[in-house]
Design an enzyme around this catalytic site. Sequence first.
Site, PDB file in Angstrom:
ATOM      1  N   LYS A 100       0.663  -1.046  -0.161  1.00  0.00           N
ATOM      2  CA  LYS A 100      -0.097  -0.013  -0.061  1.00  0.00           C
ATOM      3  C   LYS A 100       1.032   0.815   0.278  1.00  0.00           C
ATOM      4  CE  LYS A 100      -3.059   2.281   3.111  1.00  0.00           C
ATOM      5  NZ  LYS A 100      -3.984   2.479   4.071  1.00  0.00           N
ATOM      6  N   GLU A 120      10.742  -4.459   4.101  1.00  0.00           N
ATOM      7  CA  GLU A 120      11.234  -5.544   4.070  1.00  0.00           C
ATOM      8  C   GLU A 120      10.291  -5.818   2.205  1.00  0.00           C
ATOM      9  OE1 GLU A 120       9.614  -4.768   6.930  1.00  0.00           O
ATOM     10  OE2 GLU A 120       9.137  -6.358   8.925  1.00  0.00           O
ATOM     11  N   GLY A 159      -5.492  -2.069   5.453  1.00  0.00           N
ATOM     12  CA  GLY A 159      -3.967  -3.287   4.687  1.00  0.00           C
ATOM     13  C   GLY A 159      -4.833  -3.964   4.958  1.00  0.00           C
ATOM     14  N   ARG A 160      -4.501  -4.511   6.009  1.00  0.00           N
ATOM     15  CA  ARG A 160      -6.134  -6.114   6.344  1.00  0.00           C
ATOM     16  C   ARG A 160      -7.149  -6.479   5.645  1.00  0.00           C
ATOM     17  NH1 ARG A 160      -4.687  -3.123  10.478  1.00  0.00           N
ATOM     18  NH2 ARG A 160      -5.940  -2.359  11.949  1.00  0.00           N
ATOM     19  N   GLU A 209      -4.323  -6.795  14.873  1.00  0.00           N
ATOM     20  CA  GLU A 209      -3.832  -5.776  14.351  1.00  0.00           C
ATOM     21  C   GLU A 209      -5.181  -5.221  14.511  1.00  0.00           C
ATOM     22  OE1 GLU A 209      -0.556  -4.958  11.737  1.00  0.00           O
ATOM     23  OE2 GLU A 209      -2.194  -4.435  10.465  1.00  0.00           O
ATOM     24  N   HIS A 222      -3.395 -33.199  16.457  1.00  0.00           N
ATOM     25  CA  HIS A 222      -2.450 -33.501  17.116  1.00  0.00           C
ATOM     26  C   HIS A 222      -1.036 -32.578  17.505  1.00  0.00           C
ATOM     27  CE1 HIS A 222      -3.648 -37.279  15.401  1.00  0.00           C
ATOM     28  NE2 HIS A 222      -4.318 -36.333  15.064  1.00  0.00           N
ATOM     29  N   LYS A 263       9.540  -1.178  14.129  1.00  0.00           N
ATOM     30  CA  LYS A 263      10.251  -0.463  12.879  1.00  0.00           C
ATOM     31  C   LYS A 263      11.237   0.369  13.187  1.00  0.00           C
ATOM     32  CE  LYS A 263       5.577  -1.140   9.972  1.00  0.00           C
ATOM     33  NZ  LYS A 263       4.620  -0.442   8.999  1.00  0.00           N
TER      34      LYS A 263
HETATM   35  O1  F6P Z   1       2.208  -4.099  10.123  1.00  0.00           O
HETATM   36  C1  F6P Z   1       2.021  -2.816   9.853  1.00  0.00           C
HETATM   37  C2  F6P Z   1       1.478  -2.973   8.496  1.00  0.00           C
HETATM   38  O2  F6P Z   1       1.349  -1.185   7.569  1.00  0.00           O
HETATM   39  C3  F6P Z   1       0.267  -3.570   8.014  1.00  0.00           C
HETATM   40  O3  F6P Z   1      -0.834  -3.163   8.469  1.00  0.00           O
HETATM   41  C4  F6P Z   1       0.463  -3.498   6.785  1.00  0.00           C
HETATM   42  O4  F6P Z   1      -0.880  -4.791   5.640  1.00  0.00           O
HETATM   43  C5  F6P Z   1       1.928  -4.069   6.411  1.00  0.00           C
HETATM   44  O5  F6P Z   1       2.427  -3.488   7.121  1.00  0.00           O
HETATM   45  C6  F6P Z   1       2.078  -4.191   4.562  1.00  0.00           C
HETATM   46  O6  F6P Z   1       2.170  -2.287   5.138  1.00  0.00           O
HETATM   47  P1  F6P Z   1       2.098  -2.038   3.211  1.00  0.00           P
HETATM   48  O7  F6P Z   1       1.308  -2.232   2.517  1.00  0.00           O
HETATM   49  O8  F6P Z   1       1.990  -0.859   2.989  1.00  0.00           O
HETATM   50  O9  F6P Z   1       3.795  -2.167   2.353  1.00  0.00           O
END
Ligand code: F6P
Length: 551
Positions: free
Chosen positions: A210, A216, A270-271, A356, A387, A515
């Site tokens: 987003k 990462e 995001g979620r 979250e 199990h 972060k």
């Molecule tokens: O973990 C924090 C967060 O902002 C989540 O809410 C989101 O889904 C994820 O990081 C990834 O964010 P992005 O889509 O901006 O890379």
Amino acid sequence: MTLTVREAAWARIAELAGRPGAGAIRALFEADPQRFERFHRQAVGILLDFSKTSVDAAALEGLLGLAQACDVLPRRDAMAAGEEINTTERRAVLHMALRAPRGAGYRARLPSGETEDASASVDETLAAMKRFTRAIHRGEIRGATGETFTDVINIGIGGSDLGPYMIGRALWNARSPMRPLYLANADAHNWEAIRPRLNPHRTLVLIASKTFTTAETMANARIVRGWLEQNLGEVGARRHLVALSTNQEATAAFGVAPERVFGFHDWVGGRFSLWSAIGLSIALSCGWTAFSQLLAGARAMDEHFLTAPPEQNLPLLLALLTVWHVNGLGLRSQAILPYDHRLSRFPAHLQQLEMESLGKSVTLEGHPVGRETGPVIFGEPGTNAQHSFMQLLHQGTTPVPADFVLVANPDHPFAENHRLLLSNGLAQAEALLRGRTPAEVEAEMAKAGTAPEEIARLLPHRLFPGDRPSTTLLLDKLDPHSLGALVALYEHKVFCLGALWDIDAFDQWGVELGKKLATSILPELAPEGTPGNHDPSTGGLIARIRELQAA
Ligand code: F6P
């Protein structure tokens, strides 16, 4: 002291849950053989059975009273009207518009203060995604060396990974048009494990973020872009790159061609984003028809949520069950047990969706909530879970409410296996409810010829307390439509809990500090880095890592 309506409703829940034997379930079945009939509901092809919880008529009335006192339904309407219900980020929450047709009534506010039909721009993006998906499948869009795309890798994390990954796992089969792979973890072992399975000439790379700033995702995107460049050259690599993002400046800076960027809006959390451009890997790997049916299923659940009366409203009821367990009975965790291996990533998706969203301890006004909020969510598909951790659910010290998801009809021909699977799911819920009494254990052991002193020795270990709550969601089949409805059901459950607890279920400030600290630790781990100012444990570990790396 006079209580507010809301305080009085919470006090009523405490009073109901404080009744002697309030957690007992077997006694409720004994008193009311019609309990299943009274405590199950059905909508959008999903049957919700909550008769195996300790909610009785009085508790249900109290819980529905709480929903009314907390204005859950007016808040729901405010969400649908595009109000900025995510107050800490000053954002609307309009993921329902992602699965609604143009003109459905979802209005998004523009910076000018005017509003626009939120589903109109969604329609345009969906049309572009559909054209792109079809062109890839028909071989009209090919890789740099003229080969058709057979594999799609989605690089993203959190909501930009978990939802699409979960759906891809559930709906993909050997007849599906492309093979999906998901790369999330910053740990490059993840990429190293995937890379040998990929042919760069035939791999389409989706960078799903987003913000397009998530460390990462950007680190993985750079690695994979480098791999493409090595094999196809810089210009060739670009023909394999696609971005799914709201940040067009950053996607351009990364080298993604503008016509390969599929966007969405900041009113999609995001979620809650798998229904947006973030779901492109689903459309590519499982087909456009599957993706559009998934949206239709979610849309059907939205309509149910928006119109069904409270006592029939599945998301609201599911939320109220959580309130009963967490706030009434003090049960702080929740197991998610899908008895369908295709749903093996469903617990992981719900972990982010619920934890979250609901891992908050202040109200919208910034005051301490004053009661427990989101429970710890965990789970595994059945029968694997049996199990693994089910021992604790059966005989551990604290009951753990469980959601069982059962699917009546499989999509494979092994009917006997499916009966085995379902019999286990049903048996686990029954065992949690029923338990095993001393008399039952004694009789069984005596029948097996066990000596009395051995029976006495083992008796305490072989007892099951029973009266452990579970909820069952029964689906006819797992298909794109029912899956869309199931996921939307939990999304709306989360919304209702946010309203009941008066917290912002749509922000995630809690992820920021880690972060930020990682950004400051990163240069300290470089060979030329200098140690920063940390607590003695973190400082000691950094020093030890540097020593081990230098050795
Ligand atoms: O973990 C924090 C967060 O902002 C989540 O809410 C989101 O889904 C994820 O990081 C990834 O964010 P992005 O889509 O901006 O890379």
